[in-house]
Write a protein that holds these residues in place. Sequence first.
Motif, PDB file in Angstrom:
ATOM      1  N   ALA A  53       0.943  -1.120  -0.018  1.00 59.24           N
ATOM      2  CA  ALA A  53      -0.017  -0.050  -0.104  1.00 59.24           C
ATOM      3  C   ALA A  53       0.839   1.312  -0.092  1.00 59.24           C
ATOM      4  CB  ALA A  53      -1.044  -0.045   1.143  1.00 59.24           C
ATOM      5  N   GLU A  54       1.838   1.194   0.642  1.00 56.77           N
ATOM      6  CA  GLU A  54       2.886   2.462   0.939  1.00 56.77           C
ATOM      7  C   GLU A  54       3.436   2.864  -0.419  1.00 56.77           C
ATOM      8  OE1 GLU A  54       2.950   0.135   4.799  1.00 56.77           O
ATOM      9  OE2 GLU A  54       3.109  -0.533   2.617  1.00 56.77           O
ATOM     10  N   PRO A  55       3.945   1.974  -1.303  1.00 60.06           N
ATOM     11  CA  PRO A  55       4.628   2.615  -2.492  1.00 60.06           C
ATOM     12  C   PRO A  55       3.469   2.951  -3.504  1.00 60.06           C
ATOM     13  CG  PRO A  55       5.004   0.253  -2.287  1.00 60.06           C
ATOM     14  CD  PRO A  55       4.670   0.682  -1.023  1.00 60.06           C
ATOM     15  N   THR A  56       2.170   2.113  -3.453  1.00 63.58           N
ATOM     16  CA  THR A  56       1.104   2.378  -4.252  1.00 63.58           C
ATOM     17  C   THR A  56       0.607   4.001  -4.198  1.00 63.58           C
ATOM     18  OG1 THR A  56       0.586   0.235  -4.395  1.00 63.58           O
ATOM     19  CG2 THR A  56      -1.218   2.011  -4.887  1.00 63.58           C
ATOM     20  N   ALA A  57       0.988   4.472  -2.540  1.00 57.01           N
ATOM     21  CA  ALA A  57       0.460   5.942  -2.283  1.00 57.01           C
ATOM     22  C   ALA A  57       1.346   6.595  -2.987  1.00 57.01           C
ATOM     23  CB  ALA A  57       0.357   5.914  -0.939  1.00 57.01           C
ATOM     24  N   ILE A  58       2.764   6.290  -2.729  1.00 54.91           N
ATOM     25  CA  ILE A  58       3.843   7.244  -3.044  1.00 54.91           C
ATOM     26  C   ILE A  58       3.941   7.451  -4.589  1.00 54.91           C
ATOM     27  CG2 ILE A  58       6.445   7.043  -3.545  1.00 54.91           C
ATOM     28  CD1 ILE A  58       6.649   5.744  -0.586  1.00 54.91           C
ATOM     29  N   GLY A  59       3.408   6.498  -5.362  1.00 54.04           N
ATOM     30  CA  GLY A  59       3.416   6.300  -6.718  1.00 54.04           C
ATOM     31  C   GLY A  59       2.307   7.600  -6.924  1.00 54.04           C
ATOM     32  N   CYS A  60       1.124   7.449  -6.362  1.00 58.62           N
ATOM     33  CA  CYS A  60      -0.030   8.451  -6.446  1.00 58.62           C
ATOM     34  C   CYS A  60       0.611   9.591  -6.331  1.00 58.62           C
ATOM     35  CB  CYS A  60      -1.256   7.982  -5.779  1.00 58.62           C
ATOM     36  SG  CYS A  60      -1.817   6.504  -6.446  1.00 58.62           S
ATOM     37  N   MET A  61       1.182   9.969  -5.219  1.00 58.82           N
ATOM     38  CA  MET A  61       1.628  11.158  -4.783  1.00 58.82           C
ATOM     39  C   MET A  61       2.695  11.861  -5.855  1.00 58.82           C
ATOM     40  SD  MET A  61       4.285  12.137  -1.692  1.00 58.82           S
ATOM     41  CE  MET A  61       5.805  11.605  -2.424  1.00 58.82           C
ATOM     42  N   ILE A  62       3.582  10.929  -6.468  1.00 59.17           N
ATOM     43  CA  ILE A  62       4.539  11.656  -7.624  1.00 59.17           C
ATOM     44  C   ILE A  62       3.730  11.893  -8.639  1.00 59.17           C
ATOM     45  CG2 ILE A  62       6.484  10.838  -8.852  1.00 59.17           C
ATOM     46  CD1 ILE A  62       7.062  11.654  -5.879  1.00 59.17           C
ATOM     47  N   MET A  63       2.778  11.134  -9.205  1.00 58.25           N
ATOM     48  CA  MET A  63       2.038  11.198 -10.192  1.00 58.25           C
ATOM     49  C   MET A  63       1.213  12.570 -10.399  1.00 58.25           C
ATOM     50  SD  MET A  63       3.173   9.434 -12.561  1.00 58.25           S
ATOM     51  CE  MET A  63       1.867   9.595 -13.812  1.00 58.25           C
ATOM     52  N   LEU A  81      -1.816  -4.009  13.893  1.00 58.19           N
ATOM     53  CA  LEU A  81      -0.953  -2.902  13.631  1.00 58.19           C
ATOM     54  C   LEU A  81      -0.263  -3.336  12.513  1.00 58.19           C
ATOM     55  CD1 LEU A  81       0.888  -1.217  16.740  1.00 58.19           C
ATOM     56  CD2 LEU A  81      -1.365  -0.503  15.600  1.00 58.19           C
ATOM     57  N   CYS A  82       0.153  -2.572  11.432  1.00 56.45           N
ATOM     58  CA  CYS A  82       0.624  -3.084  10.282  1.00 56.45           C
ATOM     59  C   CYS A  82       1.827  -2.065   9.967  1.00 56.45           C
ATOM     60  CB  CYS A  82      -0.120  -3.341   9.129  1.00 56.45           C
ATOM     61  SG  CYS A  82       0.356  -3.848   7.736  1.00 56.45           S
ATOM     62  N   PRO A  83       3.023  -1.959  10.702  1.00 53.18           N
ATOM     63  CA  PRO A  83       4.222  -1.184  10.214  1.00 53.18           C
ATOM     64  C   PRO A  83       4.528  -1.474   8.711  1.00 53.18           C
ATOM     65  CG  PRO A  83       5.038  -3.001  11.797  1.00 53.18           C
ATOM     66  CD  PRO A  83       3.404  -3.192  11.464  1.00 53.18           C
ATOM     67  N   PRO A  84       5.166  -0.651   8.082  1.00 50.57           N
ATOM     68  CA  PRO A  84       5.774  -1.004   6.837  1.00 50.57           C
ATOM     69  C   PRO A  84       6.719  -1.989   6.752  1.00 50.57           C
ATOM     70  CG  PRO A  84       5.497   1.345   7.036  1.00 50.57           C
ATOM     71  CD  PRO A  84       5.304   0.801   8.255  1.00 50.57           C
ATOM     72  N   CYS A  85       6.704  -2.852   5.856  1.00 44.94           N
ATOM     73  CA  CYS A  85       8.010  -3.721   5.767  1.00 44.94           C
ATOM     74  C   CYS A  85       9.297  -3.038   5.251  1.00 44.94           C
ATOM     75  CB  CYS A  85       7.620  -4.666   4.519  1.00 44.94           C
ATOM     76  SG  CYS A  85       7.652  -4.140   2.693  1.00 44.94           S
ATOM     77  N   GLY A  86      10.192  -3.581   5.195  1.00 44.55           N
ATOM     78  CA  GLY A  86      11.676  -3.069   5.147  1.00 44.55           C
ATOM     79  C   GLY A  86      11.719  -2.389   3.743  1.00 44.55           C
ATOM     80  N   GLY A  87      11.273  -2.868   2.803  1.00 41.55           N
ATOM     81  CA  GLY A  87      11.413  -2.365   1.571  1.00 41.55           C
ATOM     82  C   GLY A  87      10.581  -1.292   1.298  1.00 41.55           C
ATOM     83  N   CYS A  88       9.715  -1.221   1.900  1.00 40.29           N
ATOM     84  CA  CYS A  88       8.743   0.084   2.163  1.00 40.29           C
ATOM     85  C   CYS A  88       9.359   1.158   2.862  1.00 40.29           C
ATOM     86  CB  CYS A  88       7.348  -0.144   2.728  1.00 40.29           C
ATOM     87  SG  CYS A  88       6.297  -1.180   1.490  1.00 40.29           S
ATOM     88  N   ARG A  89       9.795   0.905   3.963  1.00 41.11           N
ATOM     89  CA  ARG A  89      10.577   1.966   4.788  1.00 41.11           C
ATOM     90  C   ARG A  89      11.506   2.520   4.023  1.00 41.11           C
ATOM     91  NH1 ARG A  89      10.758  -1.081  10.856  1.00 41.11           N
ATOM     92  NH2 ARG A  89       8.603  -1.638  10.724  1.00 41.11           N
ATOM     93  N   GLN A  90      12.291   1.728   3.070  1.00 39.22           N
ATOM     94  CA  GLN A  90      13.295   2.477   2.385  1.00 39.22           C
ATOM     95  C   GLN A  90      12.685   3.385   1.245  1.00 39.22           C
ATOM     96  OE1 GLN A  90      16.867   2.480   2.736  1.00 39.22           O
ATOM     97  NE2 GLN A  90      16.632   4.101   1.320  1.00 39.22           N
ATOM     98  N   LYS A  91      11.485   2.890   0.628  1.00 39.96           N
ATOM     99  CA  LYS A  91      11.048   3.611  -0.299  1.00 39.96           C
ATOM    100  C   LYS A  91      10.223   4.912   0.350  1.00 39.96           C
ATOM    101  CE  LYS A  91       9.555  -0.210  -3.253  1.00 39.96           C
ATOM    102  NZ  LYS A  91       9.936  -1.553  -2.342  1.00 39.96           N
ATOM    103  N   ILE A  92       9.927   4.790   1.725  1.00 38.60           N
ATOM    104  CA  ILE A  92       9.475   5.945   2.371  1.00 38.60           C
ATOM    105  C   ILE A  92      10.440   7.101   2.348  1.00 38.60           C
ATOM    106  CG2 ILE A  92       8.499   7.036   4.381  1.00 38.60           C
ATOM    107  CD1 ILE A  92       6.787   4.292   4.405  1.00 38.60           C
TER     108      ILE A  92
END
Length: 130
Positions: A53-63, A81-92
């Motif tokens: 969900a996090e990189p999907t939201a980031i993509g929408c933000m950039i676009m 609770l659902c903290p972002p995974c490691g890959g998402c944390r780096q993307k954030i």
Amino acid sequence: MSHDLFEAAKAAMAFSHSPYSKFPVGAAIRADDGKIYTGANIENLSFPQGWCAEPTAIGCMIMGGGKRIVEMAVIAEKLPLCPPCGGCRQKIAEFADKSTPIYLCDEVGVKKTMTLEQMLPGSFETDLLG
């Protein structure tokens, strides 16, 4: 955090495509342009090639024209609770500051607030590339 960011993340969860994990997740970003951008997890059979969900939201933000994450909320339907995974944390980290708050929510509201620095201490940074 204002309640609208939580509500946006919760509403985004309804668009999840999660037939394999059965865990719908929604995320909402308030960006530097003041707008809220949302995303949901989108799974496909070629794990792990889906989108959280996090990189999907980031993509929408950039676009949508946003450049930086001011704050973010994340919610999952079947997890407390659902903290972002490691890959998402780096993307954030690519689009946020170390002090950016990330709100971990349940179906009622925010249950825990963490900064990106708390979530990803010592993250890889582009200024390290020289």
